[in-house]
Write a protein that holds these residues in place. Sequence first.
Motif, PDB file in Angstrom:
ATOM      1  N   ASN A 213     -26.244  -7.349 -18.391  1.00 54.50           N
ATOM      2  CA  ASN A 213     -26.135  -6.858 -19.869  1.00 54.50           C
ATOM      3  C   ASN A 213     -25.626  -5.368 -19.888  1.00 54.50           C
ATOM      4  O   ASN A 213     -25.530  -4.654 -18.827  1.00 54.50           O
ATOM      5  CB  ASN A 213     -27.695  -6.802 -20.426  1.00 54.50           C
ATOM      6  CG  ASN A 213     -28.469  -8.367 -20.401  1.00 54.50           C
ATOM      7  OD1 ASN A 213     -27.584  -9.157 -20.559  1.00 54.50           O
ATOM      8  ND2 ASN A 213     -29.654  -8.281 -20.425  1.00 54.50           N
ATOM      9  N   ASN A 214     -25.202  -5.044 -21.128  1.00 52.04           N
ATOM     10  CA  ASN A 214     -24.752  -3.478 -21.101  1.00 52.04           C
ATOM     11  C   ASN A 214     -23.467  -3.264 -20.350  1.00 52.04           C
ATOM     12  O   ASN A 214     -23.488  -2.353 -19.333  1.00 52.04           O
ATOM     13  CB  ASN A 214     -25.981  -2.640 -20.850  1.00 52.04           C
ATOM     14  CG  ASN A 214     -25.379  -1.233 -21.008  1.00 52.04           C
ATOM     15  OD1 ASN A 214     -24.788  -1.036 -22.462  1.00 52.04           O
ATOM     16  ND2 ASN A 214     -26.024  -0.165 -20.625  1.00 52.04           N
ATOM     17  N   SER A 215     -22.618  -4.022 -20.288  1.00 49.59           N
ATOM     18  CA  SER A 215     -21.517  -4.225 -19.514  1.00 49.59           C
ATOM     19  C   SER A 215     -20.114  -4.065 -20.392  1.00 49.59           C
ATOM     20  O   SER A 215     -20.138  -4.711 -21.336  1.00 49.59           O
ATOM     21  CB  SER A 215     -21.395  -4.958 -18.389  1.00 49.59           C
ATOM     22  OG  SER A 215     -21.554  -6.053 -18.821  1.00 49.59           O
ATOM     23  N   LYS A 216     -18.992  -4.073 -19.667  1.00 49.27           N
ATOM     24  CA  LYS A 216     -17.617  -4.550 -20.381  1.00 49.27           C
ATOM     25  C   LYS A 216     -16.847  -4.967 -19.588  1.00 49.27           C
ATOM     26  O   LYS A 216     -16.670  -4.689 -18.232  1.00 49.27           O
ATOM     27  CB  LYS A 216     -17.253  -2.912 -20.632  1.00 49.27           C
ATOM     28  CG  LYS A 216     -15.759  -3.153 -21.365  1.00 49.27           C
ATOM     29  CD  LYS A 216     -15.208  -1.667 -21.824  1.00 49.27           C
ATOM     30  CE  LYS A 216     -13.724  -1.662 -22.276  1.00 49.27           C
ATOM     31  NZ  LYS A 216     -12.873  -0.449 -22.463  1.00 49.27           N
ATOM     32  N   ILE A 217     -16.015  -6.076 -19.875  1.00 46.30           N
ATOM     33  CA  ILE A 217     -14.820  -6.734 -19.280  1.00 46.30           C
ATOM     34  C   ILE A 217     -13.528  -5.784 -19.486  1.00 46.30           C
ATOM     35  O   ILE A 217     -13.111  -5.716 -20.446  1.00 46.30           O
ATOM     36  CB  ILE A 217     -14.754  -8.105 -19.949  1.00 46.30           C
ATOM     37  CG1 ILE A 217     -16.031  -8.801 -19.933  1.00 46.30           C
ATOM     38  CG2 ILE A 217     -13.741  -8.871 -19.019  1.00 46.30           C
ATOM     39  CD1 ILE A 217     -16.701  -9.346 -18.627  1.00 46.30           C
ATOM     40  N   ALA A 218     -13.331  -5.080 -18.464  1.00 42.28           N
ATOM     41  CA  ALA A 218     -12.420  -4.151 -18.281  1.00 42.28           C
ATOM     42  C   ALA A 218     -11.059  -4.833 -18.223  1.00 42.28           C
ATOM     43  O   ALA A 218      -9.963  -4.589 -18.739  1.00 42.28           O
ATOM     44  CB  ALA A 218     -12.520  -3.211 -17.099  1.00 42.28           C
ATOM     45  N   TYR A 219     -10.822  -5.931 -17.225  1.00 45.61           N
ATOM     46  CA  TYR A 219      -9.860  -6.650 -17.173  1.00 45.61           C
ATOM     47  C   TYR A 219     -10.015  -8.069 -16.607  1.00 45.61           C
ATOM     48  O   TYR A 219     -11.256  -8.485 -16.322  1.00 45.61           O
ATOM     49  CB  TYR A 219      -9.067  -6.050 -15.872  1.00 45.61           C
ATOM     50  CG  TYR A 219      -8.727  -4.838 -15.901  1.00 45.61           C
ATOM     51  CD1 TYR A 219      -7.300  -4.614 -16.408  1.00 45.61           C
ATOM     52  CD2 TYR A 219      -9.146  -3.695 -15.213  1.00 45.61           C
ATOM     53  CE1 TYR A 219      -6.968  -3.170 -16.501  1.00 45.61           C
ATOM     54  CE2 TYR A 219      -8.709  -2.364 -15.266  1.00 45.61           C
ATOM     55  CZ  TYR A 219      -7.557  -2.100 -15.836  1.00 45.61           C
ATOM     56  OH  TYR A 219      -7.395  -0.898 -15.884  1.00 45.61           O
ATOM     57  N   ALA A 220      -9.133  -9.052 -17.310  1.00 46.85           N
ATOM     58  CA  ALA A 220      -9.121 -10.430 -16.759  1.00 46.85           C
ATOM     59  C   ALA A 220      -7.726 -10.866 -16.595  1.00 46.85           C
ATOM     60  O   ALA A 220      -7.105 -11.012 -17.668  1.00 46.85           O
ATOM     61  CB  ALA A 220      -9.931 -11.272 -17.799  1.00 46.85           C
ATOM     62  N   ASN A 221      -7.557 -11.010 -15.124  1.00 43.71           N
ATOM     63  CA  ASN A 221      -5.802 -11.226 -14.941  1.00 43.71           C
ATOM     64  C   ASN A 221      -6.006 -12.421 -14.212  1.00 43.71           C
ATOM     65  O   ASN A 221      -6.744 -12.691 -13.332  1.00 43.71           O
ATOM     66  CB  ASN A 221      -4.960 -10.158 -14.278  1.00 43.71           C
ATOM     67  CG  ASN A 221      -5.117  -8.941 -15.397  1.00 43.71           C
ATOM     68  OD1 ASN A 221      -4.761  -9.367 -16.428  1.00 43.71           O
ATOM     69  ND2 ASN A 221      -5.059  -7.738 -14.837  1.00 43.71           N
ATOM     70  N   LEU A 222      -4.967 -13.186 -14.496  1.00 43.79           N
ATOM     71  CA  LEU A 222      -4.636 -14.631 -13.501  1.00 43.79           C
ATOM     72  C   LEU A 222      -3.460 -14.061 -12.401  1.00 43.79           C
ATOM     73  O   LEU A 222      -2.421 -13.557 -12.725  1.00 43.79           O
ATOM     74  CB  LEU A 222      -4.124 -15.693 -14.336  1.00 43.79           C
ATOM     75  CG  LEU A 222      -3.893 -17.023 -13.659  1.00 43.79           C
ATOM     76  CD1 LEU A 222      -5.217 -17.365 -13.001  1.00 43.79           C
ATOM     77  CD2 LEU A 222      -3.166 -17.836 -14.690  1.00 43.79           C
ATOM     78  N   ALA A 223      -3.547 -14.429 -11.288  1.00 42.67           N
ATOM     79  CA  ALA A 223      -2.905 -14.028 -10.302  1.00 42.67           C
ATOM     80  C   ALA A 223      -2.899 -14.945  -8.988  1.00 42.67           C
ATOM     81  O   ALA A 223      -3.937 -15.526  -8.900  1.00 42.67           O
ATOM     82  CB  ALA A 223      -2.949 -12.757  -9.778  1.00 42.67           C
TER      83      ALA A 223
ATOM     84  N   LYS B  59     -21.570   0.148 -18.357  1.00 44.77           N
ATOM     85  CA  LYS B  59     -21.734   1.168 -19.213  1.00 44.77           C
ATOM     86  C   LYS B  59     -22.331   2.414 -18.941  1.00 44.77           C
ATOM     87  O   LYS B  59     -22.103   3.489 -19.379  1.00 44.77           O
ATOM     88  CB  LYS B  59     -22.027   0.503 -20.667  1.00 44.77           C
ATOM     89  CG  LYS B  59     -21.029  -0.338 -21.125  1.00 44.77           C
ATOM     90  CD  LYS B  59     -21.343  -1.023 -22.530  1.00 44.77           C
ATOM     91  CE  LYS B  59     -20.323  -1.679 -23.077  1.00 44.77           C
ATOM     92  NZ  LYS B  59     -20.819  -2.247 -24.337  1.00 44.77           N
ATOM     93  N   ASP B  60     -23.325   2.200 -18.087  1.00 39.74           N
ATOM     94  CA  ASP B  60     -24.262   3.279 -17.844  1.00 39.74           C
ATOM     95  C   ASP B  60     -23.885   3.991 -16.693  1.00 39.74           C
ATOM     96  O   ASP B  60     -23.637   5.175 -16.640  1.00 39.74           O
ATOM     97  CB  ASP B  60     -25.622   2.979 -17.557  1.00 39.74           C
ATOM     98  CG  ASP B  60     -26.322   2.410 -18.822  1.00 39.74           C
ATOM     99  OD1 ASP B  60     -25.909   2.969 -20.054  1.00 39.74           O
ATOM    100  OD2 ASP B  60     -27.041   1.437 -18.830  1.00 39.74           O
ATOM    101  N   SER B  61     -23.769   3.190 -15.327  1.00 37.29           N
ATOM    102  CA  SER B  61     -23.195   3.936 -14.093  1.00 37.29           C
ATOM    103  C   SER B  61     -21.826   4.165 -14.200  1.00 37.29           C
ATOM    104  O   SER B  61     -21.281   5.039 -13.051  1.00 37.29           O
ATOM    105  CB  SER B  61     -23.666   2.828 -13.203  1.00 37.29           C
ATOM    106  OG  SER B  61     -23.027   1.666 -13.247  1.00 37.29           O
ATOM    107  N   LYS B  62     -21.016   3.534 -14.941  1.00 36.76           N
ATOM    108  CA  LYS B  62     -19.404   3.529 -14.812  1.00 36.76           C
ATOM    109  C   LYS B  62     -18.995   2.853 -13.594  1.00 36.76           C
ATOM    110  O   LYS B  62     -17.747   2.879 -13.418  1.00 36.76           O
ATOM    111  CB  LYS B  62     -19.002   4.885 -15.098  1.00 36.76           C
ATOM    112  CG  LYS B  62     -19.395   5.731 -16.244  1.00 36.76           C
ATOM    113  CD  LYS B  62     -19.348   4.889 -17.611  1.00 36.76           C
ATOM    114  CE  LYS B  62     -19.771   5.964 -18.643  1.00 36.76           C
ATOM    115  NZ  LYS B  62     -19.615   5.176 -20.033  1.00 36.76           N
TER     116      LYS B  62
END
Length: 271
Positions: free
Chosen positions: A206-216, A240-243
Amino acid sequence: MDFKRIEVIFLIVFFSLDIFLFLSFRNSQQLVSSTRTNTSTVTEMRKRNISFGSLDSKSGYAYYLGTQPNDDLEENSSKLQDQKVQYEEVNHTLASTLDSPIPVTTSNRKKIMDKFIKKESNILYGKNYKYAPQLSTHSQMVYVTTSNLGDVYDKTAQLIFTISDGEVLGYTQTYVRSMIILHERQSIKSEKDVITNLYANSEIPNNSKIAYANLAYTKLLEAKGSTIYIPVWFVTIKNKDSKVSTTKKVNAFTGNIIKSSTNGDSSYNAQ
């Protein structure tokens, strides 16, 4: 090396994957059966303050790829100028220290180094690499091998610049000459499938962000002197809290979550 012999080697190696593929498929079926529908999962994620952009639900296609190590970097190192280089034969890695460090800032470093790598006297085969912000940090800029088959997020095909006190001091480089398609294309999991599965398996807090989602592509295994690569989803999640950011890896064919071993390599046992 005789191309026909390479094909035979890859054929032998590919047959050795049969058991692995069967077990992976069985494990992935267990994961899918326990997952809620994507729509309800997305709604629940947003309620739990998990941020992400539009998730692509389209399933694409990818391949099993193979390659053999080469010493092209060593054989062409004499072309490099204004740097001191060493070559490590076991891992086929070139290490360089620049005679004159390159000053950079957070905002301009990509522009400066993109230009730097395109000159062959600076970087061998530099035009075959592209910047990968998902893999980079404040102290390292990571460039990955790219081709018409896709990007390679793996230490066997990377260009990594070391940065200290606002200066690029040098780099390490690995290189794959070409990839051979080992099997006809196969369908892969969509971005939406992968991220909702990660959440359903308690991999996205919880309280997080999907920064990247890349296929490789990344290395699956080495056998008989050959390296086999598979498509993998690299999903970076930022608290989002701890970065603090963590990157999850998911087998794009099966949807299985890839664990990391204690030595930093990947383990392809599904959770």
